[in-house]
Design an enzyme around this catalytic site. Structure first.
Site, PDB file in Angstrom:
ATOM      1  N   GLY A   1       0.831  -1.214   0.000  1.00  0.00           N
ATOM      2  CA  GLY A   1       0.000   0.000   0.000  1.00  0.00           C
ATOM      3  C   GLY A   1       0.857   1.252   0.000  1.00  0.00           C
TER       4      GLY A   1
ATOM      5  N   ARG B   1      13.350  10.226  -2.760  1.00  0.00           N
ATOM      6  CA  ARG B   1      14.237  11.377  -3.037  1.00  0.00           C
ATOM      7  C   ARG B   1      15.528  11.272  -2.221  1.00  0.00           C
ATOM      8  NH1 ARG B   1      14.386  16.231  -0.166  1.00  0.00           N
ATOM      9  NH2 ARG B   1      14.866  18.154  -1.324  1.00  0.00           N
TER      10      ARG B   1
ATOM     11  N   VAL C   1      16.875   8.521  -0.841  1.00  0.00           N
ATOM     12  CA  VAL C   1      17.698   7.372  -1.278  1.00  0.00           C
ATOM     13  C   VAL C   1      18.498   7.774  -2.528  1.00  0.00           C
ATOM     14  CG1 VAL C   1      17.630   5.029  -2.260  1.00  0.00           C
ATOM     15  CG2 VAL C   1      16.146   5.600  -0.307  1.00  0.00           C
TER      16      VAL C   1
ATOM     17  N   ARG D   1       1.122  -5.170  -5.802  1.00  0.00           N
ATOM     18  CA  ARG D   1       1.274  -6.430  -5.087  1.00  0.00           C
ATOM     19  C   ARG D   1       1.546  -7.473  -6.164  1.00  0.00           C
ATOM     20  NH1 ARG D   1      -2.811  -3.806  -1.581  1.00  0.00           N
ATOM     21  NH2 ARG D   1      -1.687  -3.385   0.340  1.00  0.00           N
TER      22      ARG D   1
ATOM     23  N   ASP E   1       5.573  -5.062   6.058  1.00  0.00           N
ATOM     24  CA  ASP E   1       6.333  -6.281   6.384  1.00  0.00           C
ATOM     25  C   ASP E   1       6.241  -7.358   5.300  1.00  0.00           C
ATOM     26  OD1 ASP E   1       3.761  -6.812   7.113  1.00  0.00           O
ATOM     27  OD2 ASP E   1       4.196  -7.183   9.234  1.00  0.00           O
TER      28      ASP E   1
ATOM     29  N   THR F   1       4.149   2.490   5.573  1.00  0.00           N
ATOM     30  CA  THR F   1       2.746   2.082   5.720  1.00  0.00           C
ATOM     31  C   THR F   1       2.031   3.056   6.651  1.00  0.00           C
ATOM     32  OG1 THR F   1       1.217   0.448   6.620  1.00  0.00           O
ATOM     33  CG2 THR F   1       3.451   0.363   7.476  1.00  0.00           C
ATOM     34  N   ILE F   2       0.778   3.380   6.300  1.00  0.00           N
ATOM     35  CA  ILE F   2       0.019   4.291   7.181  1.00  0.00           C
ATOM     36  C   ILE F   2      -0.421   3.581   8.458  1.00  0.00           C
ATOM     37  CG2 ILE F   2      -0.826   5.719   5.269  1.00  0.00           C
ATOM     38  CD1 ILE F   2      -3.615   4.312   5.738  1.00  0.00           C
ATOM     39  N   ASP F   3      -0.288   2.251   8.505  1.00  0.00           N
ATOM     40  CA  ASP F   3      -0.886   1.483   9.610  1.00  0.00           C
ATOM     41  C   ASP F   3      -0.069   1.434  10.902  1.00  0.00           C
ATOM     42  OD1 ASP F   3      -3.072   0.907   8.081  1.00  0.00           O
ATOM     43  OD2 ASP F   3      -2.455  -1.126   7.545  1.00  0.00           O
TER      44      ASP F   3
ATOM     45  N   ASP G   1       2.041  -0.667  11.721  1.00  0.00           N
ATOM     46  CA  ASP G   1       1.941  -2.037  12.233  1.00  0.00           C
ATOM     47  C   ASP G   1       3.221  -2.842  12.041  1.00  0.00           C
ATOM     48  OD1 ASP G   1       1.761  -2.142   9.502  1.00  0.00           O
ATOM     49  OD2 ASP G   1       0.130  -3.593   9.438  1.00  0.00           O
TER      50      ASP G   1
ATOM     51  N   ARG H   1     -17.803  15.701  13.903  1.00  0.00           N
ATOM     52  CA  ARG H   1     -18.230  16.020  15.272  1.00  0.00           C
ATOM     53  C   ARG H   1     -19.080  17.291  15.306  1.00  0.00           C
ATOM     54  NH1 ARG H   1     -14.752  15.305  20.501  1.00  0.00           N
ATOM     55  NH2 ARG H   1     -15.764  16.704  21.934  1.00  0.00           N
TER      56      ARG H   1
ATOM     57  N   ARG I   1     -26.670  13.761  17.229  1.00  0.00           N
ATOM     58  CA  ARG I   1     -26.614  12.398  16.691  1.00  0.00           C
ATOM     59  C   ARG I   1     -25.490  11.584  17.330  1.00  0.00           C
ATOM     60  NH1 ARG I   1     -27.270  13.982  10.324  1.00  0.00           N
ATOM     61  NH2 ARG I   1     -29.525  13.784  10.241  1.00  0.00           N
TER      62      ARG I   1
ATOM     63  N   MET J   1      -8.923   3.578   8.571  1.00  0.00           N
ATOM     64  CA  MET J   1      -8.208   2.430   7.995  1.00  0.00           C
ATOM     65  C   MET J   1      -7.441   1.626   9.058  1.00  0.00           C
ATOM     66  SD  MET J   1      -6.813   3.224   4.220  1.00  0.00           S
ATOM     67  CE  MET J   1      -7.565   2.259   2.930  1.00  0.00           C
TER      68      MET J   1
ATOM     69  N   ARG K   1      -6.707  -2.664   8.618  1.00  0.00           N
ATOM     70  CA  ARG K   1      -7.416  -3.952   8.497  1.00  0.00           C
ATOM     71  C   ARG K   1      -7.062  -4.878   9.648  1.00  0.00           C
ATOM     72  NH1 ARG K   1      -6.900  -5.993   2.664  1.00  0.00           N
ATOM     73  NH2 ARG K   1      -8.166  -4.182   2.248  1.00  0.00           N
TER      74      ARG K   1
ATOM     75  N   GLY L   1     -11.110  12.866  20.970  1.00  0.00           N
ATOM     76  CA  GLY L   1     -11.955  12.726  22.156  1.00  0.00           C
ATOM     77  C   GLY L   1     -13.154  11.838  21.888  1.00  0.00           C
TER      78      GLY L   1
ATOM     79  N   GLN M   1      -7.400   8.691   3.532  1.00  0.00           N
ATOM     80  CA  GLN M   1      -6.375   8.633   4.577  1.00  0.00           C
ATOM     81  C   GLN M   1      -5.018   8.209   4.034  1.00  0.00           C
ATOM     82  OE1 GLN M   1      -8.345   6.421   8.182  1.00  0.00           O
ATOM     83  NE2 GLN M   1      -9.480   6.041   6.317  1.00  0.00           N
TER      84      GLN M   1
HETATM   85  P1  ADP Z   1       3.023  -4.671   2.627  1.00  0.00           P
HETATM   86  O1  ADP Z   1       4.438  -4.574   2.162  1.00  0.00           O
HETATM   87  O2  ADP Z   1       2.355  -3.340   2.679  1.00  0.00           O
HETATM   88  O3  ADP Z   1       2.888  -5.495   3.882  1.00  0.00           O
HETATM   89  P2  ADP Z   1       2.018  -6.935   1.062  1.00  0.00           P
HETATM   90  O4  ADP Z   1       1.895  -7.833   2.231  1.00  0.00           O
HETATM   91  O5  ADP Z   1       0.916  -6.914   0.076  1.00  0.00           O
HETATM   92  O6  ADP Z   1       2.192  -5.398   1.481  1.00  0.00           O
HETATM   93  O7  ADP Z   1       3.383  -7.296   0.327  1.00  0.00           O
HETATM   94  C1  ADP Z   1       3.815  -6.587  -0.806  1.00  0.00           C
HETATM   95  C2  ADP Z   1       4.472  -7.533  -1.769  1.00  0.00           C
HETATM   96  O8  ADP Z   1       5.646  -8.113  -1.185  1.00  0.00           O
HETATM   97  C3  ADP Z   1       3.647  -8.737  -2.200  1.00  0.00           C
HETATM   98  O9  ADP Z   1       2.732  -8.446  -3.217  1.00  0.00           O
HETATM   99  C4  ADP Z   1       4.712  -9.697  -2.692  1.00  0.00           C
HETATM  100  O10 ADP Z   1       5.141  -9.364  -4.000  1.00  0.00           O
HETATM  101  C5  ADP Z   1       5.867  -9.394  -1.726  1.00  0.00           C
HETATM  102  N1  ADP Z   1       5.849 -10.417  -0.661  1.00  0.00           N
HETATM  103  C6  ADP Z   1       5.014 -10.490   0.394  1.00  0.00           C
HETATM  104  N2  ADP Z   1       5.245 -11.592   1.132  1.00  0.00           N
HETATM  105  C7  ADP Z   1       6.244 -12.265   0.502  1.00  0.00           C
HETATM  106  C8  ADP Z   1       6.950 -13.491   0.746  1.00  0.00           C
HETATM  107  N3  ADP Z   1       6.658 -14.261   1.793  1.00  0.00           N
HETATM  108  N4  ADP Z   1       7.914 -13.837  -0.117  1.00  0.00           N
HETATM  109  C9  ADP Z   1       8.227 -13.076  -1.172  1.00  0.00           C
HETATM  110  N5  ADP Z   1       7.603 -11.914  -1.462  1.00  0.00           N
HETATM  111  C10 ADP Z   1       6.640 -11.500  -0.638  1.00  0.00           C
HETATM  112  O1  F6P Z   2      -1.766   0.463   3.463  1.00  0.00           O
HETATM  113  C1  F6P Z   2      -2.407  -0.058   4.559  1.00  0.00           C
HETATM  114  C2  F6P Z   2      -3.882  -0.204   4.252  1.00  0.00           C
HETATM  115  O2  F6P Z   2      -4.384   1.062   3.933  1.00  0.00           O
HETATM  116  C3  F6P Z   2      -4.702  -0.840   5.335  1.00  0.00           C
HETATM  117  O3  F6P Z   2      -5.074   0.028   6.366  1.00  0.00           O
HETATM  118  C4  F6P Z   2      -5.847  -1.359   4.561  1.00  0.00           C
HETATM  119  O4  F6P Z   2      -6.468  -2.395   5.211  1.00  0.00           O
HETATM  120  C5  F6P Z   2      -5.208  -1.816   3.288  1.00  0.00           C
HETATM  121  O5  F6P Z   2      -4.061  -1.014   3.131  1.00  0.00           O
HETATM  122  C6  F6P Z   2      -6.088  -1.716   2.091  1.00  0.00           C
HETATM  123  O6  F6P Z   2      -5.331  -1.935   0.961  1.00  0.00           O
HETATM  124  P1  F6P Z   2      -5.908  -2.164  -0.500  1.00  0.00           P
HETATM  125  O7  F6P Z   2      -7.352  -1.806  -0.474  1.00  0.00           O
HETATM  126  O8  F6P Z   2      -5.076  -1.252  -1.345  1.00  0.00           O
HETATM  127  O9  F6P Z   2      -5.659  -3.593  -0.773  1.00  0.00           O
END
Ligand code: ADP
Ligand code: F6P
Length: 322
Positions: A15, A25, A27, A76, A107, A129-131, A133, A158, A166, A173, A175, A189, A256
């Site tokens: 994402g 930029r 890098v 992806r 990740d 990532t915006i998450d 996580d 609000r 209401r 966002m 997931r 708040g 977002q």
């Molecule tokens: P994010 O990087 O935001 O967590 P994804 O989980 O969709 O997003 O991963 C992004 C891309 O990274 C995937 O579409 C895939 O090409 C690659 N990827 C994810 N998991 C693996 C894996 N276990 N082995 C190799 N490539 C991976």
């Molecule tokens: O990038 C993170 C995120 O916005 C999550 O919060 C959300 O669940 C997911 O990506 C949605 O991604 P997409 O709709 O692009 O698969």
């Protein structure tokens, strides 16, 4: 022995997130300052497999630090998850003279970077990532912009919530992760904050809270709900039926993920981009950059992926008290 790097590739994956352009930029410009050649890889691992590779110089990254999204595009890619795909990608890197890659993503993208380093291409991951996580870091590129965007939107909801007396559910966002909901819940708040990591699906508790607040004279009731819980529209219908108070749902969605990055996202992404360029120039591989205890640091990808991220208990506790 550290491998000497001459040409660096940079890609964005998963994402998109505001601040990715600032990282690209940094890098590019820091690698050039370190005496290296830089190539941009379009559309993540998919673009690498399709050989969508462009030469980059200082000028290629002019006028992008203030822009949301990613100028390289992102995707992806299922093919890259296979060993064949990873071998093919490494061969393409070698064909284009790329000996090191900076991967900006979440990740999932780190797992890809790890596989590429196993194929002999040096890799460094940056948390994009915006998450928020990613366990090895207290900061991810894009989170600050996303929470500020969502916070401003919730403030607006609000206003109308109070005027019409209401209850409003605002879905943000995240997931699998509730950090956007938690931060906005505190900043706005909110009366109830629903996180995938914590929610017990006891809707009656929320209903009781709304009725109690109304009795105490509160004119609005704001519920911040995370995407991972979802179902905001049907939840609004049930709450309205149970309380007799008009209830509306607003799903903030992709707004977002876009928009001009905040100052923090621009500066931290720039610092992390430079850090990645430096450790790649020094011959490091299979590392990810993080921000921990006020400092930029790097970890082995394996070690980073093994870390578990949990909601900060004190932060969660105060979100409920305030
Ligand atoms: P994010 O990087 O935001 O967590 P994804 O989980 O969709 O997003 O991963 C992004 C891309 O990274 C995937 O579409 C895939 O090409 C690659 N990827 C994810 N998991 C693996 C894996 N276990 N082995 C190799 N490539 C991976
Ligand atoms: O990038 C993170 C995120 O916005 C999550 O919060 C959300 O669940 C997911 O990506 C949605 O991604 P997409 O709709 O692009 O698969």
């Amino acid at each position: 022995m550290a491998k000497e790097i001459k040409t660096v590739g940079v890609l964005t994956s998963g994402g998109d997130a505001p601040g990715m352009n600032a990282a690209i930029r940094a890098v590019v410009r820091k690698s050039i300052a370190n005496g290296l050649t830089v190539k941009g890889i379009k559309k993540g691992y998919q673009g690498l497999l399709n050989e969508e590779i462009i030469d980059m110089d200082r000028h290629s990254v002019s006028d992008i630090i203030q822009r949301g999204g990613t100028i390289l595009g992102t995707a992806r890619c299922m093919e890259f998850k296979t060993l064949e795909g990873q071998k093919k990608a490494a061969d393409i890197c070698r064909k284009h003279g790329i000996d090191g890659i900076v991967v900006i993503g979440g990740d999932g993208s780190y797992r890809g970077a790890q596989k590429l380093s196993q194929q002999g291409i040096n890799t460094i991951g940056l948390p994009g990532t915006i998450d928020l996580d990613i366990a090895c870091t207290d900061y991810t590129i894009g989170f600050d912009t996303a929470i500020n965007t969502a916070m401003q939107a919730i403030d607006k909801v609000r206003d109308t919530s109070s005027s019409h007396e209401r209850c409003n559910i605002i879905e943000v966002m995240g997931r699998n992760a509730g950090y956007i909901a938690l931060w906005c819940g505190i900043a706005n708040g909110a009366d109830d904050i629903l996180l995938p990591e914590k929610y017990d699906f006891d809707e009656q508790k929320i209903i009781d809270n709304i009725i109690e607040n109304r009795k105490r004279g509160k004119t609005h009731h704001i519920i911040v709900n995370a995407e991972g819980i979802g179902h905001s529209t049907s939840m609004a219908r049930r709450i309205e039926a149970a309380t007799g108070i008009e209830t509306r749902a607003t799903i903030l969605g992709y707004m977002q993920r876009g928009g001009s990055p905040t100052c923090k996202d621009r500066v931290y992404a720039s610092m992390m981009g430079c850090y990645a360029a430096d450790i790649l120039s020094a011959g490091k591989t299979n590392r990810v950059v993080g921000y921990r205890n006020g400092e930029f640091v790097d970890y082995d990808i394996e070690e980073a992926l093994a870390m578990q991220k949990t909601i900060n208990e004190y932060q969660y506790e105060i979100s409920r008290i305030l």
